[in-house]
Design an enzyme around this catalytic site. Sequence first.
Site, PDB file in Angstrom:
ATOM      1  N   SER A   1     -10.072  -1.041   6.698  1.00  0.00           N
ATOM      2  CA  SER A   1      -9.527  -0.818   5.347  1.00  0.00           C
ATOM      3  C   SER A   1      -8.833  -2.004   4.697  1.00  0.00           C
ATOM      4  CB  SER A   1      -8.567   0.356   5.350  1.00  0.00           C
ATOM      5  OG  SER A   1      -9.298   1.547   5.241  1.00  0.00           O
TER       6      SER A   1
ATOM      7  N   SER B   1      -9.884   1.346   2.474  1.00  0.00           N
ATOM      8  CA  SER B   1      -9.022   2.176   1.653  1.00  0.00           C
ATOM      9  C   SER B   1      -7.884   1.414   0.961  1.00  0.00           C
ATOM     10  CB  SER B   1      -8.413   3.277   2.528  1.00  0.00           C
ATOM     11  OG  SER B   1      -7.556   2.733   3.505  1.00  0.00           O
TER      12      SER B   1
ATOM     13  N   LYS C   1       0.844  -1.199   0.000  1.00  0.00           N
ATOM     14  CA  LYS C   1       0.000   0.000   0.000  1.00  0.00           C
ATOM     15  C   LYS C   1       0.874   1.243   0.000  1.00  0.00           C
ATOM     16  CE  LYS C   1      -3.983   1.907   2.579  1.00  0.00           C
ATOM     17  NZ  LYS C   1      -4.923   1.649   3.703  1.00  0.00           N
TER      18      LYS C   1
HETATM   19  N1  GLN Z   1     -13.662   3.679   5.962  1.00  0.00           N
HETATM   20  C1  GLN Z   1     -12.730   3.989   6.997  1.00  0.00           C
HETATM   21  C2  GLN Z   1     -12.485   5.478   7.009  1.00  0.00           C
HETATM   22  O1  GLN Z   1     -12.754   6.086   6.054  1.00  0.00           O
HETATM   23  C3  GLN Z   1     -11.504   3.209   6.719  1.00  0.00           C
HETATM   24  C4  GLN Z   1     -10.265   3.747   7.284  1.00  0.00           C
HETATM   25  C5  GLN Z   1      -9.127   2.794   7.322  1.00  0.00           C
HETATM   26  O2  GLN Z   1      -9.262   1.683   7.823  1.00  0.00           O
HETATM   27  N2  GLN Z   1      -7.993   3.256   6.880  1.00  0.00           N
HETATM   28  O3  GLN Z   1     -12.021   6.036   7.965  1.00  0.00           O
END
Ligand code: GLN
Length: 474
Positions: A174, A150, A75
């Site tokens: 995420s 994400s 990532k």
């Molecule tokens: N959907 C979560 C957010 O927007 C995911 C965040 C994450 O796990 N990085 O905060």
Amino acid sequence: MNKVYSQIAAELERGEATCVDIVQSYFDRIDRQRDLNVFITLCDRDNVVERARQIDRRLQEGRAGRLAGMVVAVKDAIAIKDVRHTAGSRILQQYVSPYDATVVERMEREDAIIIGKANMDEFAMGSSNENSAFGPVLNPVDESRVPGGSSGGSVVAVAAGMATTALGSETGGSVRLPASFCGVTGLKPTYGRISRYGLTAFASSFDQIGPIANNVADTALLTQCIAGFDELDSTAAPMAVPDFSIDRLRGAQGLRIGVPREYFGEGLDRTVRAAVMKTIDGLAREGAEIVDVSLPHTEYGIATYYILVTAEASSNLARYDGIRYTDRSPGTPTIGAVYTDSRSAGFGSEVKRRIMLGTYVLSAGYYDAFYRKAQKVRSLIKRDFVNLFASGLDCLVAPTSPTVAFQLGERISDPLTMYLSDVYTVNVNIAGIPSLTVPCGQDHRGLPIGIQVMADFFDESMCFRVGEAIERLS
Ligand code: GLN
């Protein structure tokens, strides 16, 4: 069919393939699937092939590491020395990391081969990958749909055969949410299990790096190689990492598995419920005892999460000021204007929304009403889990997401609906416990469905054990 690491290792062992062949075939898959928009930056092809050649040599000499021939997508929030590091943001589009994250160093020590930096929502804020400054990633099962976010690029790299495994990160689901949307396996480890050194900070009391793979065995192997204490991260726990390969194969017989009723209420898609229930029946047939349980503070999860993470983000993102890390906006005469112009131009709208929300909940007049209260609710949510595990439950199982992957554009203009995609994932992050998502079926259109196995602090072994039992059911 995507290859899992045991197949690759066997081919290397029998001399049917070399690491050079393997990386070439992954590069071919990447070239053929450019439209999925999986990578923000690919590693230099010549360097990757040269590294593969060196590992081939070590294999011949019988001194290669445990991940020899495993090709990994990372990532773009995890630092690799001398490689561009954007975190999905325009503000970092020119930034090149001067150092390696601890996880990168540990993977390379075991002879893994990193192929590129995967696309993601900007600063890991999002559930669909549509918040990336580099455009959305497409779901390989149905390209009109989101892959989830994400860590969407990392997950699609694995699902579409562009890497053997990947690293994503979780602040609130995420890894697990996109893994469930794309039909792969992903782990959110216990907070503190894996070093965060070199991971771009979003909400530091939540952030964790998580492995993604095509099966439980590869997820466990990668976790094994990167987990454990690190003196460069004061929150990395000084706990021994057990050998995950032993427990993993013990099956579900005799385990007490809780099914939290709050995860099966309103909003849960009928098909998702049916697939998850069928899997739970399968575990019961294997000899597990299935127990109906309650996590009474579940419903406060989304509100608590979005107050606490925006507060932490507003502070963490203050470092991007147009002076360090990034280019500054040209022609700005005063220091104040440098900040405002650079940040206005560099951040996307979701990131700005979070900075404003976070600044608001931390501001003098509202701190007690929002931030302090959310911290108290965090304790209650955590206690719900602690109480259940103290009562003798081995793990909990629940759907990873209330729905299958949604359409591109469907939720992007409605932040609240987008945030609700995280309803089954964020409580695990609020509490800090580990959770593994594994595929457990598909709907009538072939869209993947995931089930998650949540376990007690530092009991990733249990996640892998039950995850492997679920994998064997299908
Ligand atoms: N959907 C979560 C957010 O927007 C995911 C965040 C994450 O796990 N990085 O905060």
